[in-house]
Structure formats: structure tokens, C-alpha cells
Motif scaffolding. Structure first.
Motif, PDB file in Angstrom:
ATOM      1  N   ARG A 276       0.901  -1.219   0.056  1.00  5.11           N
ATOM      2  CA  ARG A 276      -0.057  -0.080  -0.064  1.00  5.11           C
ATOM      3  C   ARG A 276       1.007   1.105  -0.008  1.00  5.11           C
ATOM      4  O   ARG A 276       0.561   2.298  -0.756  1.00  5.11           O
ATOM      5  CB  ARG A 276      -0.761   0.029   1.002  1.00  5.11           C
ATOM      6  CG  ARG A 276      -1.944  -1.064   1.141  1.00  5.11           C
ATOM      7  CD  ARG A 276      -2.784  -1.091   2.490  1.00  5.11           C
ATOM      8  NE  ARG A 276      -3.848  -2.233   2.221  1.00  5.11           N
ATOM      9  CZ  ARG A 276      -4.067  -3.253   2.830  1.00  5.11           C
ATOM     10  NH1 ARG A 276      -3.094  -3.495   3.798  1.00  5.11           N
ATOM     11  NH2 ARG A 276      -5.110  -4.160   2.538  1.00  5.11           N
TER      12      ARG A 276
ATOM     13  N   LEU B 110      -1.293   4.363   5.727  1.00  3.64           N
ATOM     14  CA  LEU B 110      -2.439   5.568   5.510  1.00  3.64           C
ATOM     15  C   LEU B 110      -1.724   6.629   5.902  1.00  3.64           C
ATOM     16  O   LEU B 110      -1.990   7.524   5.212  1.00  3.64           O
ATOM     17  CB  LEU B 110      -3.639   5.078   6.534  1.00  3.64           C
ATOM     18  CG  LEU B 110      -4.903   6.236   6.267  1.00  3.64           C
ATOM     19  CD1 LEU B 110      -5.157   6.219   5.078  1.00  3.64           C
ATOM     20  CD2 LEU B 110      -6.047   5.994   7.253  1.00  3.64           C
TER      21      LEU B 110
ATOM     22  N   TRP C 203      -7.822  11.074  -4.073  1.00  5.06           N
ATOM     23  CA  TRP C 203      -9.210  11.197  -3.695  1.00  5.06           C
ATOM     24  C   TRP C 203      -9.957  11.714  -4.870  1.00  5.06           C
ATOM     25  O   TRP C 203      -9.590  12.878  -5.359  1.00  5.06           O
ATOM     26  CB  TRP C 203      -9.145  12.066  -2.280  1.00  5.06           C
ATOM     27  CG  TRP C 203      -8.645  11.473  -1.100  1.00  5.06           C
ATOM     28  CD1 TRP C 203      -7.313  11.909  -0.649  1.00  5.06           C
ATOM     29  CD2 TRP C 203      -8.751  10.240  -0.465  1.00  5.06           C
ATOM     30  NE1 TRP C 203      -6.880  11.331   0.443  1.00  5.06           N
ATOM     31  CE2 TRP C 203      -7.774  10.089   0.642  1.00  5.06           C
ATOM     32  CE3 TRP C 203      -9.743   9.261  -0.457  1.00  5.06           C
ATOM     33  CZ2 TRP C 203      -7.572   9.064   1.635  1.00  5.06           C
ATOM     34  CZ3 TRP C 203      -9.789   8.129   0.242  1.00  5.06           C
ATOM     35  CH2 TRP C 203      -8.735   8.219   1.254  1.00  5.06           C
TER      36      TRP C 203
ATOM     37  N   ALA D 238     -15.115   6.939  -0.687  1.00  8.36           N
ATOM     38  CA  ALA D 238     -13.645   6.713  -1.058  1.00  8.36           C
ATOM     39  C   ALA D 238     -12.846   6.537   0.610  1.00  8.36           C
ATOM     40  O   ALA D 238     -12.348   5.641   0.842  1.00  8.36           O
ATOM     41  CB  ALA D 238     -12.889   7.257  -1.823  1.00  8.36           C
ATOM     42  N   ARG D 239     -13.177   7.641   1.499  1.00  4.32           N
ATOM     43  CA  ARG D 239     -12.567   7.602   2.689  1.00  4.32           C
ATOM     44  C   ARG D 239     -13.083   6.652   3.778  1.00  4.32           C
ATOM     45  O   ARG D 239     -12.201   5.962   4.371  1.00  4.32           O
ATOM     46  CB  ARG D 239     -12.724   8.960   3.208  1.00  4.32           C
ATOM     47  CG  ARG D 239     -11.847  10.370   2.543  1.00  4.32           C
ATOM     48  CD  ARG D 239     -11.983  11.362   3.268  1.00  4.32           C
ATOM     49  NE  ARG D 239     -11.151  12.548   2.823  1.00  4.32           N
ATOM     50  CZ  ARG D 239      -9.920  12.767   3.081  1.00  4.32           C
ATOM     51  NH1 ARG D 239      -9.256  11.864   3.680  1.00  4.32           N
ATOM     52  NH2 ARG D 239      -9.087  13.616   2.280  1.00  4.32           N
TER      53      ARG D 239
ATOM     54  N   VAL E 149     -11.711   3.304   2.581  1.00  7.99           N
ATOM     55  CA  VAL E 149     -10.202   3.100   3.196  1.00  7.99           C
ATOM     56  C   VAL E 149     -10.098   2.966   4.539  1.00  7.99           C
ATOM     57  O   VAL E 149      -9.222   2.079   5.024  1.00  7.99           O
ATOM     58  CB  VAL E 149      -9.301   4.333   2.589  1.00  7.99           C
ATOM     59  CG1 VAL E 149      -7.850   4.461   3.256  1.00  7.99           C
ATOM     60  CG2 VAL E 149      -9.116   4.461   1.043  1.00  7.99           C
TER      61      VAL E 149
ATOM     62  N   HIS F 184      -8.525  -0.260   6.623  1.00  9.13           N
ATOM     63  CA  HIS F 184      -7.358   0.198   7.490  1.00  9.13           C
ATOM     64  C   HIS F 184      -7.621  -0.616   8.901  1.00  9.13           C
ATOM     65  O   HIS F 184      -6.524  -0.977   9.546  1.00  9.13           O
ATOM     66  CB  HIS F 184      -6.995   1.525   7.506  1.00  9.13           C
ATOM     67  CG  HIS F 184      -5.858   1.962   8.362  1.00  9.13           C
ATOM     68  ND1 HIS F 184      -5.904   2.511   9.677  1.00  9.13           N
ATOM     69  CD2 HIS F 184      -4.472   2.005   7.783  1.00  9.13           C
ATOM     70  CE1 HIS F 184      -4.611   2.742  10.004  1.00  9.13           C
ATOM     71  NE2 HIS F 184      -3.916   2.481   9.022  1.00  9.13           N
TER      72      HIS F 184
ATOM     73  N   ALA G 251      -6.760   6.272  -3.927  1.00  9.62           N
ATOM     74  CA  ALA G 251      -6.440   5.766  -2.492  1.00  9.62           C
ATOM     75  C   ALA G 251      -7.200   4.360  -2.315  1.00  9.62           C
ATOM     76  O   ALA G 251      -6.494   3.585  -1.749  1.00  9.62           O
ATOM     77  CB  ALA G 251      -6.416   6.822  -1.604  1.00  9.62           C
ATOM     78  N   ALA G 252      -8.540   4.249  -2.642  1.00 14.19           N
ATOM     79  CA  ALA G 252      -9.318   3.212  -2.527  1.00 14.19           C
ATOM     80  C   ALA G 252      -8.544   1.891  -3.317  1.00 14.19           C
ATOM     81  O   ALA G 252      -8.333   0.837  -2.895  1.00 14.19           O
ATOM     82  CB  ALA G 252     -10.698   3.208  -2.937  1.00 14.19           C
ATOM     83  N   ASP G 253      -8.242   2.183  -4.496  1.00  6.26           N
ATOM     84  CA  ASP G 253      -7.350   1.100  -5.356  1.00  6.26           C
ATOM     85  C   ASP G 253      -6.187   0.686  -4.575  1.00  6.26           C
ATOM     86  O   ASP G 253      -5.714  -0.564  -4.419  1.00  6.26           O
ATOM     87  CB  ASP G 253      -7.159   1.574  -6.682  1.00  6.26           C
ATOM     88  CG  ASP G 253      -8.410   1.898  -7.363  1.00  6.26           C
ATOM     89  OD1 ASP G 253      -9.374   0.857  -7.572  1.00  6.26           O
ATOM     90  OD2 ASP G 253      -8.540   3.016  -7.428  1.00  6.26           O
TER      91      ASP G 253
ATOM     92  N   PHE H 122      -5.292   0.874  -1.257  1.00  5.14           N
ATOM     93  CA  PHE H 122      -5.646   0.111  -0.056  1.00  5.14           C
ATOM     94  C   PHE H 122      -6.425  -1.379  -0.347  1.00  5.14           C
ATOM     95  O   PHE H 122      -6.071  -2.099   0.401  1.00  5.14           O
ATOM     96  CB  PHE H 122      -6.618   0.705   0.919  1.00  5.14           C
ATOM     97  CG  PHE H 122      -5.779   1.710   1.668  1.00  5.14           C
ATOM     98  CD1 PHE H 122      -5.619   0.963   3.025  1.00  5.14           C
ATOM     99  CD2 PHE H 122      -4.979   2.627   1.406  1.00  5.14           C
ATOM    100  CE1 PHE H 122      -4.648   1.872   3.990  1.00  5.14           C
ATOM    101  CE2 PHE H 122      -3.863   3.428   2.445  1.00  5.14           C
ATOM    102  CZ  PHE H 122      -4.002   2.598   3.591  1.00  5.14           C
ATOM    103  N   TYR H 123      -7.084  -1.454  -1.474  1.00  2.00           N
ATOM    104  CA  TYR H 123      -7.498  -2.845  -1.738  1.00  2.00           C
ATOM    105  C   TYR H 123      -6.700  -3.649  -2.702  1.00  2.00           C
ATOM    106  O   TYR H 123      -7.151  -4.745  -2.800  1.00  2.00           O
ATOM    107  CB  TYR H 123      -8.967  -2.667  -2.345  1.00  2.00           C
ATOM    108  CG  TYR H 123     -10.143  -2.305  -1.108  1.00  2.00           C
ATOM    109  CD1 TYR H 123     -10.542  -3.340  -0.448  1.00  2.00           C
ATOM    110  CD2 TYR H 123     -10.261  -0.842  -0.714  1.00  2.00           C
ATOM    111  CE1 TYR H 123     -11.521  -2.974   0.492  1.00  2.00           C
ATOM    112  CE2 TYR H 123     -11.224  -0.649   0.229  1.00  2.00           C
ATOM    113  CZ  TYR H 123     -11.787  -1.751   0.863  1.00  2.00           C
ATOM    114  OH  TYR H 123     -12.606  -1.399   1.946  1.00  2.00           O
TER     115      TYR H 123
END
Length: 278
Positions: free
Chosen positions: A73, A127, A143, A153-154, A157, A161, A219-221, A223-224
Motif C-alpha cells: 500500500r 495510511l 481522492w 472512498a475515505r 479506506v 485500514h 487511494a481506495a485502489d 488500499f484494496y
């Protein structure tokens, strides 16, 4: 103006790391030209500007690419920032890293990777690293601009997290492995379903701008991404929309670079190789 003194804890940790990883931390050394342990040190470069001084290179310390999901990440976040950085991949199961952890003092409070050094700034936790980089380059790189999309999205994430403990513990990341018949607890199955719900809602509500969760990579991508790797490793059956998203992520240039490096690693951590099979 006199140079700002280096904090004693930082100086001590630099000395420890220089002793353990001289090709990365030796002062005054040209890391670009150094080939010692080249496979585990990479220079991520941007073209020099025609004028002005080049800022000091950031250092990103990450764990084994085959196993360390949090490192993935932070590394993807650093790539997304577009900033110049130098990486050191350490064997988190090795004796050298355990020595560094014990002697790190307050400069590495968590005792874990990833760690980002940017001059006198030290940031740990993936993060926190992402948010620090977003502050430096502009939050729109990470974002969505739309308030509703950014809020979701937040949330997605933050949920990744802090949650999905059963999925993490029962399905540790192992990029190289392909495991069939992996038995899951009810709690882990619920985590998988929840991930798919998040992906479905993000794609349906905010994915019109591209193939990623919120259209464009963000950011979402980041973290996933390790979850995509887990789903591939353990052979989870997923709906068509999820499979399409996973294919997009898996074929992304940065993901392919990470996967290739993980496959080249010689390190093995036995606890992450043991899988519960049916």
C-alpha cells in the motif's frame, strides 16, 4: 543559516541501518550506481527539471514484497504521488531487521514497515504515508473531487485500514502462492462478502470515469490492492464485476512490477506459507 541538528534517536537509527544496509544508507554514496543487493533496492525516478535543485530523495523502507500487504500500500501510494523515492526492501523475518527494530528507539515507534523518510520527516503506517504524500502533491491525486465519492472512498479506506481481521489472519498475503481448497471461517466469509459489497457500491455509484473503484486510480485502489492479491492467491470465486476489477488491478503496470519482484524474492517466511486446506 546553520544546519539543523539531527535528532539523537534519528542519528542512532541511521547508524544502525547504515551498518545493516550499507548500500542504502551509507552517507555520500551514489545509490544509483551501486549494485550490491540490487534486487532489493530500487530507485524510482522522475526526470530532472531543467532549472532548480533536485530535492533530496525520499527513502521508503518496505517489507517482503511477497508477504507485506501494508508495504504494498505504501509503495503504491508513493508511485501514485509521482515523487522521486528510493526503496529498501527488508526481510521482515530476517535477523538484520529484528536487530534494527530493537535498536530503533523512538524513530520507529511501531517497529514495523512501511516507513517513509523525507529529509527530517519520518512517517510510519501506510495510511499516514498516503496522506502525507497527498498533502505534498495535491489530494486530487488520491481522492475523488466529488464530495459524495470522496466521502465513500475515505470510508472504504478507513474500513480496510481498521477492519477485516479475519480475512487478514486466515488469508495472509502470499503473491507467489496459488492455494486451492482453503477453508474459511464464517467471520472470514463475511469479510469477503463485505469487500465485494464495497466494490459493487463504489463501481455502481462512482465508477463511471474508468475501470477502478472510483473511476480513476486512487487511494481506495491502493488500499484494496492486497485484497485483490489475496483473492487471486486463494482462488475465491467472485461476481463478474469484481473479476473485471481484479483483472484491471492485476494488470496495472505498478502491480505487475510488484508481482514480478515478489516472484524473484528468495526469502521465505514459514508462518505465511502455512495454509489451512480442505
Amino acid at each position: 543559516m546553520p544546519d539543523r541538528p539531527i535528532h539523537p534517536a534519528r542519528l542512532h537509527f541511521e547508524q544502525v541501518m547504515a551498518a545493516l544496509y550499507p548500500e542504502f544508507f551509507a552517507p555520500g554514496q551514489c545509490n544509483t550506481c551501486n549494485t550490491v543487493q540490487h534486487r532489493h533496492r530500487r530507485d524510482e525516478r522522475l526526470p530532472r527539471r531543467a532549472t532548480g535543485k533536485v530535492k533530496p530523495r525520499m527513502k521508503l523502507i518496505i517489507g517482503n514484497k511477497n508477504y507485506s500487504s501494508w508495504s504494498m500500500r505504501a509503495w503504491l501510494a508513493a508511485k501514485q504521488s509521482g515523487l522521486l523515492f528510493e526503496e529498501l526492501t527488508v526481510n521482515i523475518g530476517g535477523d538484520d531487521w529484528q536487530v534494527a527494530r530493537r535498536q530503533s528507539g523512538e524513530i520507529m515507534p511501531s517497529g514495523k514497515v512501511p516507513i517513509l523518510w523525507d529529509g527530517e520527516v519520518v512517517v510510519w503506517d501506510s495510511l499516514a504515508i498516503l496522506e502525507y504524500l497527498a498533502d505534498k502533491v495535491g489530494r486530487e491525486r488520491f481522492w475523488p473531487k466529488d464530495d459524495a465519492a470522496r466521502g465513500m472512498a475515505r470510508s472504504a479506506v478507513a474500513e480496510m485500514h481498521s477492519g477485516f481481521r479475519a480475512l487478514r489472519s486466515e488469508c495472509p498475503m502470499n503473491v507467489r502462492a496459488r492455494i486451492e481448497g482453503h477453508r474459511l471461517s464464517d467471520e472470514c466469509k463475511a469479510d469477503v462478502v463485505r469487500v465485494l459489497q464495497i466494490w459493487a457500491e463504489a463501481r455502481a455509484r462512482h465508477g463511471e470515469g474508468g475501470p477502478f473503484l472510483f473511476g480513476t486510480f486512487g487511494a481506495a485502489d491502493v488500499f484494496y490492492a492486497p485484497v485483490v492479491s489475496r483473492f487471486v492467491t486463494y482462488g475465491f470465486g467472485v461476481p463478474g464485476f469484481a473479476g473485471a476489477y481484479m483483472d484491471t488491478m492485476w494488470q496495472h503496470e505498478w502491480m505487475q512490477g510488484w508481482i514480478h519482484a515478489a516472484e524473484e524474492e528468495e526469502w521465505t517466511i514459514e508462518q505465511y506459507e502455512v495454509a489451512q486446506k480442505g
